[in-house]
Enzyme design. Structure first.
Site, PDB file in Angstrom:
ATOM      1  N   TYR A  23     -37.198  -7.996  21.249  1.00 48.51           N
ATOM      2  CA  TYR A  23     -36.540  -7.195  22.274  1.00 48.51           C
ATOM      3  C   TYR A  23     -35.152  -7.702  22.673  1.00 48.51           C
ATOM      4  O   TYR A  23     -34.477  -7.064  23.473  1.00 48.51           O
ATOM      5  CB  TYR A  23     -37.427  -7.126  23.525  1.00 48.51           C
ATOM      6  CG  TYR A  23     -38.772  -6.509  23.233  1.00 48.51           C
ATOM      7  CD1 TYR A  23     -38.889  -5.161  22.936  1.00 48.51           C
ATOM      8  CD2 TYR A  23     -39.932  -7.284  23.207  1.00 48.51           C
ATOM      9  CE1 TYR A  23     -40.118  -4.591  22.640  1.00 48.51           C
ATOM     10  CE2 TYR A  23     -41.163  -6.723  22.928  1.00 48.51           C
ATOM     11  CZ  TYR A  23     -41.249  -5.373  22.644  1.00 48.51           C
ATOM     12  OH  TYR A  23     -42.462  -4.812  22.354  1.00 48.51           O
ATOM     13  N   ASN A  75     -37.828   4.696  28.623  1.00 50.17           N
ATOM     14  CA  ASN A  75     -38.467   3.703  27.772  1.00 50.17           C
ATOM     15  C   ASN A  75     -39.845   3.479  28.388  1.00 50.17           C
ATOM     16  O   ASN A  75     -39.994   2.725  29.339  1.00 50.17           O
ATOM     17  CB  ASN A  75     -37.672   2.403  27.722  1.00 50.17           C
ATOM     18  CG  ASN A  75     -38.287   1.395  26.776  1.00 50.17           C
ATOM     19  OD1 ASN A  75     -39.441   1.511  26.388  1.00 50.17           O
ATOM     20  ND2 ASN A  75     -37.505   0.396  26.402  1.00 50.17           N
ATOM     21  N   HIS A 101     -35.932   3.132  22.892  1.00 46.55           N
ATOM     22  CA  HIS A 101     -36.637   1.898  22.543  1.00 46.55           C
ATOM     23  C   HIS A 101     -35.635   0.858  22.066  1.00 46.55           C
ATOM     24  O   HIS A 101     -34.698   1.177  21.339  1.00 46.55           O
ATOM     25  CB  HIS A 101     -37.669   2.128  21.433  1.00 46.55           C
ATOM     26  CG  HIS A 101     -38.774   3.025  21.855  1.00 46.55           C
ATOM     27  ND1 HIS A 101     -39.745   2.635  22.743  1.00 46.55           N
ATOM     28  CD2 HIS A 101     -39.044   4.309  21.530  1.00 46.55           C
ATOM     29  CE1 HIS A 101     -40.580   3.641  22.945  1.00 46.55           C
ATOM     30  NE2 HIS A 101     -40.170   4.666  22.232  1.00 46.55           N
ATOM     31  N   SER A 103     -36.556  -1.822  20.171  1.00 45.45           N
ATOM     32  CA  SER A 103     -36.932  -2.083  18.778  1.00 45.45           C
ATOM     33  C   SER A 103     -37.179  -0.754  18.072  1.00 45.45           C
ATOM     34  O   SER A 103     -37.180   0.304  18.703  1.00 45.45           O
ATOM     35  CB  SER A 103     -38.188  -2.954  18.722  1.00 45.45           C
ATOM     36  OG  SER A 103     -39.302  -2.243  19.223  1.00 45.45           O
TER      37      SER A 103
END
Length: 143
Positions: A23, A75, A101, A103
């Site tokens: 992250y 998110n 997001h 990732s």
């Protein structure tokens, strides 16, 4: 000024320390600061919130519509893959929702490959770390 809601789900309060290899090292406050700076240039306001509770996200989606927000950047964290309630809330409001997001869920575990949020959202931006939020803001500014 038009407002963009930025809604963050479970565990995103731990950004910066939680799995930085996945992250990144940016905290949610770091991301908020960048969003606010860019929003000012775009003539927008940011209303950033985070909760570990699914119902809060549903309530905030309803509030975004009630307050005539221009868009929502969402998110939903782990709720992305499990929450019919959030999916249904996105479908129930007319405010455009952009799934965000840090990732790339498709490059991760198979259970992350299905997004109930993405099935209801206007679009998805993923895999660019904290930049994902700024890219989503740029898209939202054009609604």
């Amino acid at each position: 000024m038009p407002t963009i809601f930025v809604l963050n789900g479970p565990n995103l309060n731990l950004l910066g320390t939680r799995e930085p290899e996945v992250y990144g090292s940016d905290t949610l406050d770091d991301i908020a600061g960048r969003l606010e700076d860019r929003a000012r240039v775009l003539g927008l306001e940011i209303d950033l919130r985070q909760s570990n509770h699914e119902g809060h996200l549903v309530d905030w989606l309803h509030e975004a519509q009630a307050s005539d927000a221009r868009a929502v950047l969402l998110n939903a964290g782990g709720f992305t893959h499990t929450s019919v309630a959030i999916h249904d809330a996105i479908k129930a409001v007319r405010t455009p929702v952009i799934e965000v997001h840090l990732s790339n869920p498709h490059a991760r575990e198979p259970f992350r490959h299905t997004s109930l949020v993405g099935q209801a959202a206007r679009g998805t931006i993923a895999g660019f770390g904290a930049l994902s939020y700024l890219l989503a803001l740029e898209a939202a500014a054009r609604f």
